[in-house]
Design a protein around this motif. Structure first.
Motif, mmCIF file in Angstrom:
data_model
loop_
_atom_site.group_PDB
_atom_site.id
_atom_site.type_symbol
_atom_site.label_atom_id
_atom_site.label_comp_id
_atom_site.label_asym_id
_atom_site.label_seq_id
_atom_site.Cartn_x
_atom_site.Cartn_y
_atom_site.Cartn_z
ATOM 1 N N GLY A 131 -49.379 -37.992 3.024
ATOM 2 C CA GLY A 131 -48.502 -37.590 4.105
ATOM 3 C C GLY A 131 -47.058 -37.398 3.709
ATOM 4 O O GLY A 131 -46.264 -36.888 4.513
ATOM 5 N N THR A 132 -46.689 -37.788 2.492
ATOM 6 C CA THR A 132 -45.294 -37.626 2.059
ATOM 7 C C THR A 132 -45.064 -36.302 1.337
ATOM 8 O O THR A 132 -43.929 -36.010 0.955
ATOM 9 N N ALA A 133 -46.101 -35.501 1.149
ATOM 10 C CA ALA A 133 -45.985 -34.312 0.306
ATOM 11 C C ALA A 133 -44.930 -33.333 0.809
ATOM 12 O O ALA A 133 -44.141 -32.796 0.021
ATOM 13 N N VAL A 134 -44.900 -33.084 2.128
ATOM 14 C CA VAL A 134 -43.966 -32.089 2.655
ATOM 15 C C VAL A 134 -42.528 -32.560 2.509
ATOM 16 O O VAL A 134 -41.654 -31.814 2.047
ATOM 17 N N ARG A 135 -42.248 -33.803 2.900
ATOM 18 C CA ARG A 135 -40.856 -34.257 2.795
ATOM 19 C C ARG A 135 -40.429 -34.378 1.335
ATOM 20 O O ARG A 135 -39.257 -34.146 1.016
ATOM 21 N N ARG A 136 -41.375 -34.714 0.424
ATOM 22 C CA ARG A 136 -41.029 -34.733 -0.996
ATOM 23 C C ARG A 136 -40.696 -33.332 -1.481
ATOM 24 O O ARG A 136 -39.750 -33.122 -2.241
ATOM 25 N N GLY A 137 -41.486 -32.350 -1.033
ATOM 26 C CA GLY A 137 -41.194 -30.977 -1.406
ATOM 27 C C GLY A 137 -39.878 -30.491 -0.836
ATOM 28 O O GLY A 137 -39.117 -29.782 -1.506
ATOM 29 N N ALA A 138 -39.575 -30.870 0.417
ATOM 30 C CA ALA A 138 -38.303 -30.498 1.032
ATOM 31 C C ALA A 138 -37.137 -31.117 0.276
ATOM 32 O O ALA A 138 -36.092 -30.478 0.071
ATOM 33 N N LEU A 139 -37.314 -32.353 -0.156
ATOM 34 C CA LEU A 139 -36.265 -33.018 -0.925
ATOM 35 C C LEU A 139 -36.068 -32.332 -2.275
ATOM 36 O O LEU A 139 -34.936 -32.164 -2.740
ATOM 37 N N LEU A 140 -37.156 -31.913 -2.898
ATOM 38 C CA LEU A 140 -37.035 -31.195 -4.174
ATOM 39 C C LEU A 140 -36.306 -29.867 -3.997
ATOM 40 O O LEU A 140 -35.531 -29.454 -4.864
#
Length: 396
Positions: free
Chosen positions: A367-376
């Motif tokens: 579930g953290t994939a999208v926010r991790r991608g947004a942070l990247l």
């Protein structure tokens, strides 16, 4: 033509900064080895980057070593803050980090029944509070992951049927109110970026990510780059016509497409046929709970997991026949719930359907994939701006 001295310095500085971001902290000797530059050139760029406030001495290496050669240089991580937002239909998740990507604060807010301006104000307030809790450093860049199409020309979130109108209003509000760079990208594309950089696809530059949650989507990564298509619609796999549905999709409705097989609602109906009860659909798709129940042995678990794998393999086979990606990642809440067990079943069925060798893996970031991608995405934007050496060493 040979590069000018100023261009050569900028290239060398970027090369050194990239190594310091990925491998740091480093000594000048280590930088010389990694960059292939001469010792005087490395000495000059270290002085230049220190003068610009981009790097600093963070320690020394070796128990008995002292002096310039022992100094360890690292990125000035607290120069600015970054934020990543995962904007769903009924919630917003925020993560705030420093320039090296280290998480400083995070929060999740259910939006519930709020609509329009109320939803926007709640999301803006959540971001502001999370940034404050991370410290007093200014916010430089914000990455936003949202469902829907991103216009490849303007970079704006387009109107999409079935998605809340406040999504577009939120992006505009943040762009207008924040003294920061605000970027928006499709959520599935950002999940693929995160899995490529820090997750299950680190060893693959070409792959397809299938997002299995309330609905279904796909992200296409070819040669290390996300491919968005001519209109930003690459990966709208929910509209893919497949066998086993009651009809065919239309231009405005994906009912009858792949979504009708692997969306959460049809998967909950499938689970019920195999004796696996799922009650309601909250923030987490009911299908994810059904998959976990099946893996725990509820009902005819093998029958359900086999039927689920059959359905997923249909879409994966269509993608593989066109793109030959070599790897399919199962992401989203359902993919995360199924893990390696579901991925293995899909891979087995895909091998029987397609002559193209295609591995299937579960995503690692859940579930953290999208926010991790947004942070990247925010991290890349900030580093592009802040780590752009100027001709003068007096700052940026």
């Amino acid at each position: 033509m040979p590069a000018s001295p100023s261009t050569a310095r900028a290239i060398n500085d970027r090369l050194a900064l990239r190594h310091l971001q990925q491998d740091g902290p480093l000594t000048a000797t280590q930088l010389k080895t990694l960059t292939g530059l001469s010792r005087p050139t490395v000495a000059d760029l270290v002085e230049r980057l220190q003068g610009a406030g981009l790097i600093h001495v963070v320690g020394e290496t070796g128990a008995d070593r002292r002096g310039p050669n022992a100094r360890l240089y690292g990125i000035v991580a607290d120069r600015a803050l970054l934020a990543g937002l995962d904007v769903r239909t009924d919630s917003v998740a925020v993560v705030v980090a420093d320039l090296l990507g280290a998480t400083l604060a995070e929060a999740v807010l259910p939006i519930g029944e709020a609509e329009g301006d109320d939803a926007v104000e709640q999301a803006v307030a959540l971001l502001a509070a999370t940034v404050r809790s991370a410290g007093s450093t200014p916010l430089h860049s914000v990455g936003i992951g949202a469902p829907g199409l991103i216009d490849p020309v303007t970079g704006e979130l387009r109107d999409s049927t079935g998605l809340p109108s406040w999504h577009r209003s939120l992006v505009r509000a943040l762009q207008e109110r924040l003294p920061a760079t605000v970027l928006v990208e499709n959520e599935t594309n950002l999940a693929a970026v995160a899995e490529h950089r820090v997750g299950a696809a680190r060893d693959h530059d070409t792959f397809v990510l299938l997002w299995l949650g309330h609905g279904v989507g796909a992200a296409v990564m070819l040669d290390g780059k996300v491919r968005r298509g001519a209109s930003g619609g690459a990966g709208e796999i929910g509209f893919l016509p497949v066998p086993g549905t009651a009809g065919t999709p239309s231009a405005v409705n994906c009912d009858g497409g792949f979504h009708s097989l692997v969306g959460s609602a049809p998967l909950c109906e499938l689970a019920a046929r195999y004796g696996i009860a799922v009650t309601g659909e909250g923030q987490e798709p009911g299908a994810a709970a059904a998959v976990r129940a099946a893996l725990a042995g509820e009902g005819d678990s093998e029958g359900f997991l086999g039927a689920l794998a059959d359905r997923i393999a249909l879409g994966a086979a269509a993608v593989a026949s066109v793109l030959d990606p070599g790897l399919v990642l199962l992401s989203g809440e359902v993919g995360h719930a199924g893990g390696d067990a579901l991925a293995a079943r899909v891979e087995e069925r895909l091998a029987a359907m397609s002559p193209l060798r295609t591995g299937v893996r579960a995503g690692l970031l859940g579930g953290t994939a999208v926010r991790r991608g947004a942070l990247l995405a925010a991290l890349d934007a900030a580093q592009e701006a802040l780590f752009a050496p100027r001709s003068s060493p007096s700052g940026v």
